[in-house]
Design an enzyme around this catalytic site. Structure first.
Site, short mmCIF file in Angstrom:
data_model
loop_
_atom_site.label_atom_id
_atom_site.label_comp_id
_atom_site.label_asym_id
_atom_site.label_seq_id
_atom_site.Cartn_x
_atom_site.Cartn_y
_atom_site.Cartn_z
N ARG A 36 22.19 -11.39 23.68
CA ARG A 36 22.90 -11.10 22.44
C ARG A 36 23.48 -9.69 22.57
O ARG A 36 22.91 -8.84 23.26
CB ARG A 36 21.92 -11.13 21.26
N LYS A 95 15.06 -10.55 18.34
CA LYS A 95 15.16 -11.44 17.19
C LYS A 95 13.91 -12.30 17.00
O LYS A 95 13.41 -12.47 15.90
CB LYS A 95 16.40 -12.33 17.35
N ARG A 103 28.08 -16.54 24.08
CA ARG A 103 26.78 -17.24 24.14
C ARG A 103 26.97 -18.74 23.95
O ARG A 103 26.36 -19.54 24.64
CB ARG A 103 25.82 -16.69 23.07
N HIS A 151 16.02 -18.55 22.43
CA HIS A 151 15.81 -19.27 21.18
C HIS A 151 14.36 -19.70 21.07
O HIS A 151 13.76 -20.12 22.05
CB HIS A 151 16.71 -20.51 21.10
N TYR A 154 24.58 -23.98 19.06
CA TYR A 154 25.25 -23.36 20.20
C TYR A 154 25.96 -24.32 21.14
O TYR A 154 27.02 -24.02 21.66
CB TYR A 154 24.25 -22.51 21.01
#
Length: 179
Positions: free
Chosen positions: A2, A39, A116, A139, A149
């Protein structure tokens, strides 16, 4: 990675040579989020680098060393900075990305995040299992990878038409042999 993970990346988390059988890789452990956390817990990961990326990063490091002119660009310094060595913020990233998109002749609506999405879609189209792709992009669930995605690169589904062609070819061959 990211963009929020790439912006705080330091050279001491980038390994450009194979050492003890471990290929060149980047250790993703931080982000610019609150408290520097990634994240999700699964976002902390080590990602092997393609040879092409290793070459670009080696050249980038040499550029930083040449351009430092008294700016503290140490091995623990940030990998991605402004031309003056300052940390990047989201505005810098979007502005520079827009310039690259324009130079490449792409639609101006492209954003860094779409890289991404493209990465996930290309890997999926290449046959990489979804669970491995989810792990690569950090993820916590492959459901996000699949639903948000992954985009179908070959939107025309051909299996039905191919099956029908084969069935009817068989039927035509059977009729011809009976005649």
């Amino acid at each position: 990675m990211r963009t929020e993970e790439a912006r705080p990346l330091t050279w001491d988390h980038v390994y450009l040579a194979t050492e003890n059988g471990v290929p060149p890789h980047v250790a993703v452990w931080r982000s610019v989020r609150r408290h520097g956390e990634t994240k999700t817990r699964k976002s902390r990961r080590a990602i092997a680098l393609p040879k092409q990326v290793v070459e670009v990063l080696e050249e980038h490091l040499r550029w930083q060393e040449r351009e430092s002119h008294g700016i503290e660009w140490s091995p623990a310094g940030r990998v991605f900075t402004t031309r003056s060595g300052e940390p990047l913020d989201a505005v810098n990233v979007r502005r520079d990305f827009r310039a690259i998109v324009k130079k490449a002749g792409l639609e101006p609506e492209w954003t860094p995040r779409e890289l991404r999405h493209s990465f996930v879609s290309l890997l999926s189209d290449h046959g990489i299992p979804l669970e491995r792709i989810a792990m690569l992009v950090g993820h916590s669930s492959q459901a996000t990878t699949e639903a948000v995605y992954r985009k179908q690169l070959r939107p025309v589904i051909t299996q039905g038409a191919e099956a029908m062609d084969e069935i009817f070819r068989f039927e035509a061959l059977r009729r011809d042999s009976e005649a």
